[in-house]
Design an enzyme around this catalytic site. Structure first.
Site, PDB file in Angstrom:
ATOM      1  CD  GLU A  87      -1.575  -4.237  -8.034  1.00 58.82           C
ATOM      2  OE1 GLU A  87      -2.320  -3.310  -7.647  1.00 58.82           O
ATOM      3  OE2 GLU A  87      -1.336  -5.238  -7.328  1.00 58.82           O
TER       4      GLU A  87
ATOM      5  CG  HIS B 135      -1.294   1.173  -4.368  1.00 56.71           C
ATOM      6  ND1 HIS B 135      -1.382   1.117  -5.743  1.00 56.71           N
ATOM      7  CD2 HIS B 135      -1.630  -0.067  -3.928  1.00 56.71           C
ATOM      8  CE1 HIS B 135      -1.770  -0.105  -6.116  1.00 56.71           C
ATOM      9  NE2 HIS B 135      -1.925  -0.849  -5.029  1.00 56.71           N
TER      10      HIS B 135
ATOM     11  CD  GLU C  56      -2.773  -1.385  -0.034  1.00 60.12           C
ATOM     12  OE1 GLU C  56      -2.976  -0.399  -0.768  1.00 60.12           O
ATOM     13  OE2 GLU C  56      -3.201  -2.527  -0.299  1.00 60.12           O
TER      14      GLU C  56
END
Lengths: 497, 497
Positions: free
Chosen positions: A295, A269, A266
């Site tokens: 991604e 991201h 995460e």
């Protein structure tokens, strides 16, 4: 003068919409992380009200006129790309008649509710009629969008997640991997088995220590807690916007590594979102390029960097210090645990070697269903056949098979391929980065992610949506997406030592 | 038919506005409790965008036409009261020209920023010019509203917080208390001094234990954690809406009682919001009646119920169990600590006997400043004189004097009186409740708040904004607000044993 102000007017409108979207993302985050059960009903009303407002702003007839009026203006590259992204957003919003949008959204919610029950009870028949209805509506949505976008039905759905993505380009890449996998997987498993057995990790791992660790490692990879938060939720996710990135994970006392890797994923991201071009905040061209690149950024941190031997040698001593010394946490064993390969039924638990097989299966099936070549009733059989052919294992139940993912049942069709395109892109980007700057890997071994981040800021994050995904990859790596980089990465990591 | 649909149209519009207001309250809560520093700028843009949208919906010219068209319709009491509340909201929104709203909001933000610095540096001159400017703009706002509302300038400001409130009615009530206080305070202090010295509380009190305790006591008074949250913030507050009440507190290891009492106070606010009439959720008539009643509900829980001897005898054993036995936590000493009276410079730390003096001073000064009878330059002197005359103590600095509160400096004028009106109302309501149901106090002594809550649900919470504040108090207690109830409560609590 008129044309000039048309573009400026658009910028102002999209700026306002972006601020509304930000507000919605906070409400969504709160819903998943903070909200008590009693807040569910009011929250869905709040989100619906904001969504309606956002939709009204985007589909305002003036937007179309302004888009047309801006078309012949003298714009620089960023403005031109911005205008293209505005038009794309506008087309997606107006292509589908309102009543079809409403019907498909309602059908998605009904189907999702039934899916939760059906999955729990392993009863595919319970959800099959709802899924059939949803598929029919999704097909209509795809057709409506395809007409406006000038592409195939499937690509019209894909375009929402991967702008400009074409299944005709994805097909050969996925077929190549499907052909490569069976032999390669056998080799990897033999190679793995030839080694001494991996000692088990002995818990419990206190949650408070895990929280401290994940926080520390998040900072190591470059996540800033003055510009973000880390919390807990049922499923890890990342949301937010520049200045306020929010990531979540879920802790278990039995195992720290799942949670830690989820956070690092995460973080990738979030770092992307934080690195988007400041000058274009709140404009479509300032947004992330699409789900493939998104991604790739989570996987470049998690898979490429944080499951490397270099990072293991940095992280393992810290983990031993935190959780106590044990054989399973030696540098070597920690590394081996992070790259363990094991064919399994569940996509979200899959290692990076077998993960693409899960995606390839879904990509094939969702195309066939959309075309009408595969009915919903035939889905469970086709699923199990595909799993057997790709990974050599057959799910014993539909819960472990075609009902495992929320996608499809909630109306998300055309999303799956971005996972594997992202994985392949991350390998190619990481190769280019480490070739361009030989200091990147040694620095990662010392817990210093700044050389990697610096390369990503320039070649990926700072580009926003200026380029298409293909152009971005080509400029950053010298060639379009090429599955060899990913396969080479796998061969190096899983067979070379 | 036309008239009927005009009212329905209004209901629909106010429903949408209420949903927007809810979304804003979540964003405000997040800002105070969760948001990292980097989120400040985007958050202020989000709130501004939602505020603009809400203002547009409320000031839409159609609203005025619909209000007029609904006026002669056959409406029941609730609908009629709803219509009146809609008109009140509309008048407040349109009375002030947009440029004056903008100027006064900007001036408020500038003045607040300077106030923070001036307070820290104890330098009133630093903020005086900004406050003078803000006062001028506030006067213009008051005049504009007064004209539309048909009331005095001061009452036009008060009306925002206390709908229908009249300074002419408040004046004699406050004057009466100001006359009562000096002698009474002397008696209370002598009475207190005649007792054995109160043993000090010996900390530290572990924060985790405090969190468990405050949670438990919040549940005791009726706060539901499936419909609410308890968190930490720089200053305790309560926000949210039906189904999702959020309260905050701040913990200190040295003392648990401040934090605990803050939570019980905020619980009172939250219980009011949770008890508002379900049938009128999202309509103005379904909102809380005003700040006087709101404060009466926080104080009925904190001051009337939770500082009672009955509650002390229930709470002290639990606290001894949690924090360990010590003399300061005997039933009697815990009770005495909760009703300690000590004249001090700071309003927010004041006990219930001296608190009204702080409010009366501010009420007098803000009226005089608004009228032009007192200049900003004269404020520090007038403040210190007032404190000396009302409480017999003189603040050594302006930081401990006229700069202690954010009110005025952030543009909130006309708010202060509701604190003391709320305190007096809570005494009168509590007296009526305990007279109507003799089980209330004994139940509180057993940690059972349901009899009290049941009375409040019927006579206060469930009434929403159906009645005026005066009518609500009259119907609930048999007479209009009467400061004798408060004075009798004080005499009983502070002189009788």
């Amino acid at each position: 003068m008129t044309a000039k102000s048309a573009y400026q007017d658009l910028q102002d409108r999209f700026q306002r919409m972006a601020v509304f979207s930000e507000a919605m993302s906070v409400l969504h985050w709160d819903m998943a992380v903070m909200m008590p059960p009693g807040g569910a009903e009011p929250r869905s009303e709040q989100l619906a009200a904001l969504k309606v407002m956002h939709h009204k702003m985007l589909t305002d007839p003036a937007v179309r006129d302004l888009l047309d009026a801006s078309e012949n203006m003298a714009l620089d590259d960023w403005q031109r790309a911005n205008l293209n992204e505005m038009r794309r957003a506008y087309i997606h919003a107006v292509a589908v008649p309102e009543d079809l949008v409403a019907a498909s959204s309602k059908s998605g919610m009904e189907c999702e509710t039934l899916w939760r029950r059906a999955k729990k009870q392993n009863d595919f028949d319970l959800v099959a009629p709802a899924l059939t209805k949803l598929l029919g509506l999704t097909r209509q949505v795809a057709q409506a969008k395809a007409e406006k976008l000038g592409c195939t039905d499937y690509d019209a759905l894909l375009d929402e997640y991967e702008p400009g993505g074409k299944s005709a380009n994805i097909q050969p890449i996925f077929d190549d991997y499907a052909a490569f996998l069976p032999d390669f997987l056998d080799q990897v498993l033999s190679h793995q088995e030839a080694k001494s057995p991996l000692p088990p990790l002995k818990g419990p791992f206190p949650i408070e220590t895990q929280k401290r660790m994940t926080r520390q490692f998040a900072e190591t990879v470059g996540f800033s807690f003055t510009r973000g938060r880390l919390d807990e939720s049922a499923h890890p996710f990342s949301t937010g916007y520049k200045g306020d990135s929010r990531i979540t994970t879920i802790y278990s006392e039995d195992d720290f590594s799942g949670s830690l890797m989820a956070v690092l994923h995460e973080c990738g991201h979030a770092l992307y979102e934080q690195g988007l071009p400041d000058a274009w905040t709140h404009q479509p061209v300032g947004d992330a390029r699409g789900m493939t690149i998104h991604e790739s950024q989570s996987l470049i941190i998690e898979m490429q960097a944080c499951r490397s031997r270099e990072f293991a040698s940095f992280a393992a001593p810290i983990l031993r210090e935190a959780f106590g010394h044990q054989e399973g946490l030696s540098d070597e064993n920690y590394y081996r645990r992070n790259i363990l390969v094991k064919p399994d039924f569940i996509r979200v638990d899959a290692d990076e070697v077998t993960y693409p097989a899960h995606v390839i299966l879904r990509f094939r099936l969702e195309q066939a269903m959309l075309k009408g070549d595969l009915t919903v009733a035939e889905l469970p059989g086709a699923w199990n056949e595909g799993m057997t052919s790709l990974l050599g294992i057959t799910p014993p139940t539909d819960t472990l098979g075609c009902m495992q993912d929320i996608h499809w049942y909630d109306g998300a069709w055309g999303y799956f391929p971005t996972y594997t395109l992202g994985a392949m892109t991350s390998a190619q980007l990481f190769q280019a980065a480490t070739e361009a700057d030989a200091a990147i890997l040694p620095a990662i071994g010392k817990g210093d992610f700044s050389p990697l981040l610096s390369w990503l800021r320039t070649h990926v994050h700072g580009q926003g949506s200026l380029l298409s995904t293909d152009e971005l990859v080509s400029r950053a790596t010298g060639r379009p997406l090429d599955p060899e980089a990913f396969k080479n990465h796998l061969k190096r990591r899983y067979l070379s030592d």
